[in-house]
Design a protein around this motif. Structure first.
Motif, mmCIF file in Angstrom:
data_model
loop_
_atom_site.group_PDB
_atom_site.id
_atom_site.type_symbol
_atom_site.label_atom_id
_atom_site.label_comp_id
_atom_site.label_asym_id
_atom_site.label_seq_id
_atom_site.Cartn_x
_atom_site.Cartn_y
_atom_site.Cartn_z
ATOM 1 N N PHE A 1 -3.563 7.702 1.357
ATOM 2 C CA PHE A 1 -2.091 6.780 1.282
ATOM 3 C C PHE A 1 -2.643 5.671 1.744
ATOM 4 C CE2 PHE A 1 1.129 4.796 -0.092
ATOM 5 C CZ PHE A 1 1.191 4.405 -1.133
ATOM 6 N N SER A 2 -2.768 4.504 1.320
ATOM 7 C CA SER A 2 -2.734 2.372 1.850
ATOM 8 C C SER A 2 -2.000 1.793 0.948
ATOM 9 C CB SER A 2 -4.526 1.958 2.003
ATOM 10 O OG SER A 2 -4.985 1.964 0.449
ATOM 11 N N GLY A 3 -1.002 2.807 -0.008
ATOM 12 C CA GLY A 3 -0.613 1.622 -1.308
ATOM 13 C C GLY A 3 0.714 1.485 -0.242
ATOM 14 N N SER A 4 1.352 0.781 -0.959
ATOM 15 C CA SER A 4 2.818 -0.076 -0.642
ATOM 16 C C SER A 4 3.705 1.541 -0.634
ATOM 17 C CB SER A 4 3.725 -1.348 -1.624
ATOM 18 O OG SER A 4 3.699 -0.472 -2.798
ATOM 19 N N TRP A 5 4.935 1.177 -0.589
ATOM 20 C CA TRP A 5 6.537 2.442 -0.518
ATOM 21 C C TRP A 5 7.007 1.816 -2.061
ATOM 22 C CZ3 TRP A 5 7.853 6.338 0.243
ATOM 23 C CH2 TRP A 5 9.244 7.088 -0.489
ATOM 24 N N GLU A 6 6.459 1.189 -2.825
ATOM 25 C CA GLU A 6 6.420 1.492 -4.140
ATOM 26 C C GLU A 6 5.614 1.732 -4.789
ATOM 27 O OE1 GLU A 6 6.520 -1.727 -2.155
ATOM 28 O OE2 GLU A 6 9.189 -1.663 -2.357
ATOM 29 N N THR A 7 4.290 1.742 -4.172
ATOM 30 C CA THR A 7 3.691 2.707 -5.171
ATOM 31 C C THR A 7 3.602 4.512 -4.757
ATOM 32 O OG1 THR A 7 1.555 0.915 -4.743
ATOM 33 C CG2 THR A 7 0.771 3.397 -5.392
ATOM 34 N N ALA A 8 3.561 4.524 -3.654
ATOM 35 C CA ALA A 8 4.178 5.974 -2.981
ATOM 36 C C ALA A 8 5.642 6.892 -3.584
ATOM 37 C CB ALA A 8 4.812 5.710 -1.362
ATOM 38 N N LYS A 9 6.419 5.848 -4.114
ATOM 39 C CA LYS A 9 7.360 6.114 -4.824
ATOM 40 C C LYS A 9 7.279 6.087 -6.569
ATOM 41 C CE LYS A 9 10.023 3.099 -4.234
ATOM 42 N NZ LYS A 9 12.064 1.433 -4.560
ATOM 43 N N LEU A 10 6.089 5.643 -7.058
ATOM 44 C CA LEU A 10 5.660 6.048 -8.577
ATOM 45 C C LEU A 10 5.045 7.503 -8.351
ATOM 46 C CD1 LEU A 10 4.873 2.690 -9.763
ATOM 47 C CD2 LEU A 10 6.812 3.461 -10.459
ATOM 48 N N ALA A 11 4.119 7.471 -7.438
ATOM 49 C CA ALA A 11 3.374 9.520 -7.372
ATOM 50 C C ALA A 11 4.629 9.552 -6.915
ATOM 51 C CB ALA A 11 2.655 8.806 -6.442
ATOM 52 N N LEU A 12 5.400 9.406 -5.880
ATOM 53 C CA LEU A 12 6.111 10.923 -5.969
ATOM 54 C C LEU A 12 6.942 11.319 -6.980
ATOM 55 C CD1 LEU A 12 7.583 9.648 -2.070
ATOM 56 C CD2 LEU A 12 6.372 11.685 -2.838
ATOM 57 N N ASP A 13 7.388 10.267 -8.319
ATOM 58 C CA ASP A 13 8.090 10.536 -9.096
ATOM 59 C C ASP A 13 7.657 11.286 -10.332
ATOM 60 O OD1 ASP A 13 10.492 9.284 -8.523
ATOM 61 O OD2 ASP A 13 9.850 7.716 -9.382
ATOM 62 N N MET A 14 6.464 11.232 -10.000
ATOM 63 C CA MET A 14 4.715 11.995 -10.543
ATOM 64 C C MET A 14 4.393 13.689 -10.126
ATOM 65 S SD MET A 14 2.662 9.322 -12.531
ATOM 66 C CE MET A 14 2.427 8.188 -11.665
ATOM 67 N N ASN A 15 4.861 13.651 -8.490
ATOM 68 C CA ASN A 15 4.757 14.927 -8.408
ATOM 69 C C ASN A 15 3.793 15.388 -7.984
ATOM 70 O OD1 ASN A 15 5.356 17.993 -9.087
ATOM 71 N ND2 ASN A 15 4.462 18.758 -9.994
ATOM 72 N N PHE A 16 4.094 13.865 -7.384
ATOM 73 C CA PHE A 16 2.308 14.188 -6.534
ATOM 74 C C PHE A 16 2.624 13.715 -4.656
ATOM 75 C CE2 PHE A 16 0.204 12.859 -9.744
ATOM 76 C CZ PHE A 16 -1.262 12.596 -9.637
ATOM 77 N N TYR A 17 2.141 14.806 -3.859
ATOM 78 C CA TYR A 17 2.180 14.450 -2.528
ATOM 79 C C TYR A 17 1.105 13.430 -1.716
ATOM 80 C CZ TYR A 17 4.036 19.209 -2.374
ATOM 81 O OH TYR A 17 4.898 20.495 -3.007
ATOM 82 N N ILE A 18 2.130 13.027 -0.588
ATOM 83 C CA ILE A 18 0.919 10.967 -0.116
ATOM 84 C C ILE A 18 0.642 12.444 1.066
ATOM 85 C CG2 ILE A 18 1.625 9.077 0.747
ATOM 86 C CD1 ILE A 18 2.180 9.592 -2.430
ATOM 87 N N SER A 19 -0.877 11.776 1.475
ATOM 88 C CA SER A 19 -1.332 11.795 2.148
ATOM 89 C C SER A 19 -1.460 10.913 2.767
ATOM 90 C CB SER A 19 -2.626 13.178 2.076
ATOM 91 O OG SER A 19 -3.571 13.663 3.302
ATOM 92 N N PHE A 20 -2.059 10.957 4.248
ATOM 93 C CA PHE A 20 -2.119 10.211 5.631
ATOM 94 C C PHE A 20 -3.443 10.685 6.132
ATOM 95 C CE2 PHE A 20 2.062 9.465 4.924
ATOM 96 C CZ PHE A 20 2.101 7.769 3.713
ATOM 97 N N GLY A 21 -4.729 9.783 6.811
ATOM 98 C CA GLY A 21 -5.642 10.372 7.929
ATOM 99 C C GLY A 21 -5.493 9.135 8.759
ATOM 100 N N GLY A 22 -6.661 8.722 9.054
ATOM 101 C CA GLY A 22 -6.738 8.070 10.569
ATOM 102 C C GLY A 22 -6.024 7.198 10.408
ATOM 103 N N PRO A 23 -6.563 6.097 9.837
ATOM 104 C CA PRO A 23 -5.846 4.864 9.488
ATOM 105 C C PRO A 23 -3.924 4.536 10.267
ATOM 106 C CG PRO A 23 -7.014 4.627 7.432
ATOM 107 C CD PRO A 23 -7.376 6.403 8.361
ATOM 108 N N LEU A 24 -3.488 6.103 10.230
ATOM 109 C CA LEU A 24 -2.334 5.941 10.279
ATOM 110 C C LEU A 24 -1.914 6.034 11.576
ATOM 111 C CD1 LEU A 24 0.793 6.422 8.617
ATOM 112 C CD2 LEU A 24 0.808 9.156 10.010
ATOM 113 N N THR A 25 -3.016 6.293 12.400
ATOM 114 C CA THR A 25 -2.697 6.093 13.879
ATOM 115 C C THR A 25 -3.103 4.145 14.548
ATOM 116 O OG1 THR A 25 -5.611 6.702 14.001
ATOM 117 C CG2 THR A 25 -3.667 8.255 13.898
ATOM 118 N N PHE A 26 -4.085 3.340 13.312
ATOM 119 C CA PHE A 26 -4.663 2.309 14.245
ATOM 120 C C PHE A 26 -3.018 1.456 14.569
ATOM 121 C CE2 PHE A 26 -8.176 2.587 10.948
ATOM 122 C CZ PHE A 26 -8.723 3.554 12.178
#
Length: 259
Positions: free
Chosen positions: A155-180
């Motif tokens: 995931f690379s989007g905003s919190w607003e986008t994440a909230k919309l995805a969460l409301d649709m039953n999605f999990y949010i996954s983070f990869g290597g860029p989180l460590t930058f």
């Protein structure tokens, strides 16, 4: 033990040391791997790896970059493979407006067809979204993707986008860029996602985490994503490993004997 939710071990970058890479992942505490097959070339090898290793599972689908090449026969093939005992989801699917190697209308059509298939076979979906946040969310909503849910991969989007995805039953996954060090937005979003919706991944051989940035990524490096996530959330490494693993097992419907 770590659950690696998204890798491409069938990529050509691993042709010289695939089994060694898998062994290193195990040595680094990875207990379960979900490997992604996303076109006509990678799906067969994805299935082969899942059949060879009891701790590797497969997700099959059609990547938006290859959307122009997908036929009705390919979609029927994916449906057939969805019944394979080691296939746990469909994808990665979605929209990619960065590379734009397939026309946007073709990407959208292929995306919609795969969501409809996932609802038909009742399987979670793995979403690829690059520079297409609004259109991805709109299609997910219009095609009732909440019926099956899934993962917003790397995931690379905003919190607003994440909230919309969460409301649709999605999990949010983070990869290597989180460590930058300069990854301000991913860190801010990772701090807000409910703990029971967090996942970790590598997307290897791409998006290598610090301190190996610039080199080939591999599944064993998911531990660095877990460490960063634990730091962000004020938890121990062990706690975050267990939380994200349990989340993945729930999403992919893997019982305790299949860890």
């Amino acid at each position: 033990m770590l659950f690696e939710t998204h890798t491409h071990l069938n990529a050509k970058e691993f042709d010289e040391d695939r089994e060694e890479t898998i062994a290193r992942a195990r040595e680094n505490g990875v207990s379960t791997i979900v490997n992604i097959g996303f076109n006509a070339e990678t799906i067969p090898t994805c299935i082969e790896l899942a059949e060879k290793h009891d701790f590797i599972y497969a997700v099959v689908g059609w990547h938006p970059q290859d959307a122009k090449d997908m036929t009705d026969e390919h979609l029927e093939w994916i449906e057939e493979l969805s019944r394979h005992p080691k296939v746990v989801g469909l994808g990665e699917m979605g929209l990619d407006y960065y590379w734009d190697t397939s026309p946007k209308d073709v990407q959208a059509d292929v995306f919609r067809k795969q969501i409809r298939l996932a609802r038909k076979v009742d399987m979670p979906i793995i979403i690829h979204n690059r520079d297409a946040h609004q259109d991805v969310i709109s299609i997910l909503r219009e095609e009732k993707a909440a019926d099956v849910g899934g993962i917003m991969h790397c995931f690379s989007g905003s919190w607003e986008t994440a909230k919309l995805a969460l409301d649709m039953n999605f999990y949010i996954s983070f990869g290597g860029p989180l460590t930058f060090k300069n990854a301000k937005q991913p860190k801010e979003v990772a701090a807000k996602v409910p703990l029971d919706r967090l996942l970790i991944e590598t997307d290897s051989p791409y998006l290598t985490p610090h301190p190996f940035r610039g080199k080939r990524n591999e599944s064993g490096y998911v531990r660095y994503v877990c460490e960063e996530m634990a730091n962000i959330r004020g938890l121990s490494y062990e706690e975050m490993a267990e939380i994200t693993s349990e989340n993945a097992r729930r999403l992919f419907r893997l019982n305790e004997s299949q860890k």
